[in-house]
Design an enzyme around this catalytic site. Structure first.
Site, PDB file in Angstrom:
ATOM      1  N   ARG A  23       0.823  -1.224   0.000  1.00 50.26           N
ATOM      2  CA  ARG A  23       0.000   0.000   0.000  1.00 50.26           C
ATOM      3  C   ARG A  23       0.855   1.270   0.000  1.00 50.26           C
ATOM      4  NH1 ARG A  23      -5.452   0.007   1.595  1.00 50.26           N
ATOM      5  NH2 ARG A  23      -6.346  -2.026   1.223  1.00 50.26           N
ATOM      6  N   ARG A  27      -3.046   7.028   1.166  1.00 51.45           N
ATOM      7  CA  ARG A  27      -3.477   8.228   1.903  1.00 51.45           C
ATOM      8  C   ARG A  27      -2.478   8.827   2.866  1.00 51.45           C
ATOM      9  NH1 ARG A  27      -8.863   5.279   3.476  1.00 51.45           N
ATOM     10  NH2 ARG A  27      -7.239   3.710   3.484  1.00 51.45           N
ATOM     11  N   ARG A  36      -6.560  12.604  -4.995  1.00 50.35           N
ATOM     12  CA  ARG A  36      -7.758  11.831  -4.658  1.00 50.35           C
ATOM     13  C   ARG A  36      -8.944  12.774  -4.425  1.00 50.35           C
ATOM     14  NH1 ARG A  36     -11.590   9.770  -3.027  1.00 50.35           N
ATOM     15  NH2 ARG A  36     -11.946   8.047  -1.600  1.00 50.35           N
ATOM     16  N   ASP A  73      -6.889  -2.245  -7.316  1.00 46.76           N
ATOM     17  CA  ASP A  73      -7.426  -2.858  -6.101  1.00 46.76           C
ATOM     18  C   ASP A  73      -7.820  -4.296  -6.387  1.00 46.76           C
ATOM     19  OD1 ASP A  73      -8.294  -1.823  -3.231  1.00 46.76           O
ATOM     20  OD2 ASP A  73      -9.724  -3.344  -3.885  1.00 46.76           O
ATOM     21  N   TYR A 150     -14.904 -11.250   0.142  1.00 43.84           N
ATOM     22  CA  TYR A 150     -15.562  -9.948  -0.078  1.00 43.84           C
ATOM     23  C   TYR A 150     -16.842 -10.112  -0.905  1.00 43.84           C
ATOM     24  CZ  TYR A 150     -11.670  -7.277   1.878  1.00 43.84           C
ATOM     25  OH  TYR A 150     -10.744  -6.743   2.733  1.00 43.84           O
TER      26      TYR A 150
HETATM   27  O1  CP3 Z   1       0.140   0.923  -3.198  1.00 44.76           O
HETATM   28  C1  CP3 Z   1      -0.338  -0.215  -3.354  1.00 44.76           C
HETATM   29  O2  CP3 Z   1      -0.129  -1.162  -2.573  1.00 44.76           O
HETATM   30  C2  CP3 Z   1      -1.117  -0.504  -4.601  1.00 44.76           C
HETATM   31  C3  CP3 Z   1      -2.526  -0.368  -4.545  1.00 44.76           C
HETATM   32  C4  CP3 Z   1      -3.404  -1.276  -3.690  1.00 44.76           C
HETATM   33  C5  CP3 Z   1      -4.616  -0.808  -3.131  1.00 44.76           C
HETATM   34  N1  CP3 Z   1      -5.278  -1.866  -2.571  1.00 44.76           N
HETATM   35  C6  CP3 Z   1      -5.086   0.587  -3.202  1.00 44.76           C
HETATM   36  C7  CP3 Z   1      -6.145   1.047  -2.288  1.00 44.76           C
HETATM   37  C8  CP3 Z   1      -3.304  -2.635  -3.375  1.00 44.76           C
HETATM   38  C9  CP3 Z   1      -2.174  -3.611  -3.659  1.00 44.76           C
HETATM   39  C10 CP3 Z   1      -4.503  -2.996  -2.678  1.00 44.76           C
HETATM   40  C11 CP3 Z   1      -4.795  -4.360  -2.230  1.00 44.76           C
HETATM   41  C12 CP3 Z   1      -6.002  -4.610  -1.440  1.00 44.76           C
HETATM   42  N2  CP3 Z   1      -7.227  -4.019  -1.544  1.00 44.76           N
HETATM   43  C13 CP3 Z   1      -6.097  -5.617  -0.469  1.00 44.76           C
HETATM   44  C14 CP3 Z   1      -5.000  -6.605  -0.097  1.00 44.76           C
HETATM   45  C15 CP3 Z   1      -3.984  -6.014   0.798  1.00 44.76           C
HETATM   46  C16 CP3 Z   1      -4.461  -5.780   2.198  1.00 44.76           C
HETATM   47  O3  CP3 Z   1      -4.444  -4.613   2.604  1.00 44.76           O
HETATM   48  O4  CP3 Z   1      -4.815  -6.735   2.891  1.00 44.76           O
HETATM   49  C17 CP3 Z   1      -7.396  -5.577   0.068  1.00 44.76           C
HETATM   50  C18 CP3 Z   1      -7.950  -6.471   1.160  1.00 44.76           C
HETATM   51  C19 CP3 Z   1      -8.109  -4.561  -0.627  1.00 44.76           C
HETATM   52  C20 CP3 Z   1      -9.530  -4.188  -0.473  1.00 44.76           C
HETATM   53  C21 CP3 Z   1      -9.708  -2.775  -0.055  1.00 44.76           C
HETATM   54  N3  CP3 Z   1      -9.370  -1.672  -0.815  1.00 44.76           N
HETATM   55  C22 CP3 Z   1     -10.271  -2.302   1.147  1.00 44.76           C
HETATM   56  C23 CP3 Z   1     -10.782  -3.197   2.269  1.00 44.76           C
HETATM   57  C24 CP3 Z   1     -10.253  -0.908   1.113  1.00 44.76           C
HETATM   58  C25 CP3 Z   1     -10.829   0.035   2.130  1.00 44.76           C
HETATM   59  C26 CP3 Z   1      -9.964   0.192   3.306  1.00 44.76           C
HETATM   60  C27 CP3 Z   1      -8.901   1.203   3.052  1.00 44.76           C
HETATM   61  O5  CP3 Z   1      -7.725   0.928   3.320  1.00 44.76           O
HETATM   62  O6  CP3 Z   1      -9.285   2.294   2.598  1.00 44.76           O
HETATM   63  C28 CP3 Z   1      -9.643  -0.527  -0.111  1.00 44.76           C
HETATM   64  C29 CP3 Z   1      -9.391   0.849  -0.571  1.00 44.76           C
HETATM   65  C30 CP3 Z   1      -8.061   1.192  -1.129  1.00 44.76           C
HETATM   66  N4  CP3 Z   1      -7.296   0.389  -1.912  1.00 44.76           N
HETATM   67  C31 CP3 Z   1      -7.408   2.445  -0.992  1.00 44.76           C
HETATM   68  C32 CP3 Z   1      -6.210   2.356  -1.712  1.00 44.76           C
HETATM   69  C33 CP3 Z   1      -5.186   3.452  -1.919  1.00 44.76           C
HETATM   70  C34 CP3 Z   1      -7.945   3.659  -0.241  1.00 44.76           C
HETATM   71  C35 CP3 Z   1      -8.976   4.279  -1.098  1.00 44.76           C
HETATM   72  C36 CP3 Z   1      -9.071   5.770  -0.944  1.00 44.76           C
HETATM   73  O7  CP3 Z   1      -8.187   6.483  -1.414  1.00 44.76           O
HETATM   74  O8  CP3 Z   1     -10.096   6.208  -0.405  1.00 44.76           O
END
Ligand code: CP3
Length: 350
Positions: A23, A27, A36, A73, A150
């Protein structure tokens, strides 16, 4: 400089210990938050190649990292299979549900899924063209179990009980869902590799939910099938598996799935990573994201324990889970500097 991440993953001695953070685009970076806010929607960022490319590169401009990870994602696949997806502020993802055979059969498959994900593949190509020579580009998807959880829960859920129940019973529709996800995910990763991804990671973030027998059946076996198909189509492209919170399940995971490296969460002692796990696979991890928030000497000590215990040629330094929004940027700088310092002082780490 060599591509240190690729060197470690292909059994060569890297010029330095590779570092990246799960990640890493997100943010905690003010430049991410700004873009964003301007764009308004996370999904729009993901599906606009120019913007997704920019966001992918943001952490590389600030920190001396060895890998870029595609900005996308794991939930884009279920969306491309036909489920509604939205991200609500403070609530996380909201996804359409699949809870029976009719639901599985109604999912789209094949080329239409890849067509919908084409903007993501486009992003991969754009990023590949812009990276410095020593930086490796990582593509990714979610593992079948995590993505299925999910789809069954309709988004985030405190204990994923409905999904775990389907896994424990081994319902026919659940098995069919896992099979569909195996095949779509392999096609998707394949398209990322064709566009320029040099390594792919499979995120099984909820692997730790599964009891031992279910872990074997719904995490290890589907990931093994994915790796076998990927290795047939793209021999030589390394695969990283991340069965988060797998506990004793980490041991043998690489052998049984064929992944080249195993991501581990912060609960695993560095000594064990160095003495046991790194002998069977390259190890990725496992600084606690909370320790990264703490910073200071707490962080220094954690980094020191890890770099002392795990040799650089068998290690990809990373976090045990994704970096969180409140992480101070100077703590990331401090972590990277500390790793570089430790490895410089003790060249035998290589
Ligand atoms: O920088 C990176 O790692 C690349 C991008 C990336 C994102 N999500 C961007 C993201 C990657 C590799 C993921 C993987 C992901 N997404 C996982 C597996 C890794 C982990 O954390 O366990 C999972 C379970 C998700 C599902 C997901 N996406 C959730 C549950 C959420 C909401 C919770 C949160 O952290 O906001 C997201 C949103 C998300 N994915 C954001 C980002 C940058 C935040 C969105 C925003 O900007 O509002």
């Amino acid at each position: 400089m060599d591509k240190a991440l690729l060197s470690v993953l292909t059994g060569r001695t890297p010029e330095r210990r590779p570092i990246w953070m799960m990640r890493q685009a997100g943010r905690y970076l003010p430049e991410y938050r700004k873009l964003r806010t301007e764009v308004g929607s996370f999904l729009e960022l993901c599906y606009t190649p120019e913007l997704a490319c920019e966001v992918t590169l943001q952490p590389l401009r600030r920190f001396d990292l060895d890998a870029a990870i595609l900005f996308a994602d794991i939930l884009l696949i279920p969306q491309a299979m036909g489920l509604d997806l939205s991200f609500r502020e403070g609530e996380g993802p909201v996804l359409g549900t699949v809870r029976d055979m009719g639901g599985v059969e109604a999912l789209d498959g094949g080329d239409s899924v890849l067509d919908r994900l084409a903007p993501v593949t486009d992003t991969v190509g754009r990023v590949a063209a812009k990276l410095d020579d020593h930086v490796t580009l990582i593509g990714f998807c979610g593992a079948p179990w995590t993505v299925a959880s999910y789809m069954i829960e309709g988004g985030s859920s405190p204990d994923r009980r409905t999904a775990r129940l389907a896994a424990a019973r081994g319902d026919d529709w659940f098995e069919a869902l896992i099979d569909r996800l195996v095949s779509v995910s392999v096609d998707y990763l394949s398209s990322q590799i064709a566009a320029g991804a040099e390594v792919v990671q499979i995120f099984d973030s909820w692997a730790g939910d599964l009891a031992a027998a279910e872990f074997e059946r719904w995490s290890v076996a589907p990931v093994a099938r994915m790796v076998a198909m990927l290795k047939e189509r793209h021999p030589g492209v390394p695969v990283i598996g991340f069965p988060r919170a797998a506990g004793l399940g980490y041991e043998g995971f690489a052998r049984r799935t064929g992944v080249d490296a195993v991501g581990v969460d912060a609960s695993v002692p560095p000594r064990w990573l160095g003495d046991v796990l790194s002998r069977e696979a390259v190890v990725q991890g496992n600084i606690d994201p909370v320790v990264l928030i703490a910073g200071g000497e707490t962080l220094d000590r954690a980094v020191d324990r890890l770099t002392e215990a795990v040799p650089a040629r068998r290690h990809i330094l990373n976090l045990g889970h994704g970096i969180v929004p409140q992480t101070p940027i100077d703590h990331v700088e401090r972590m990277v500097a500390r790793v570089r310092h430790n490895d410089g002082r003790d060249a035998s780490g290589c």
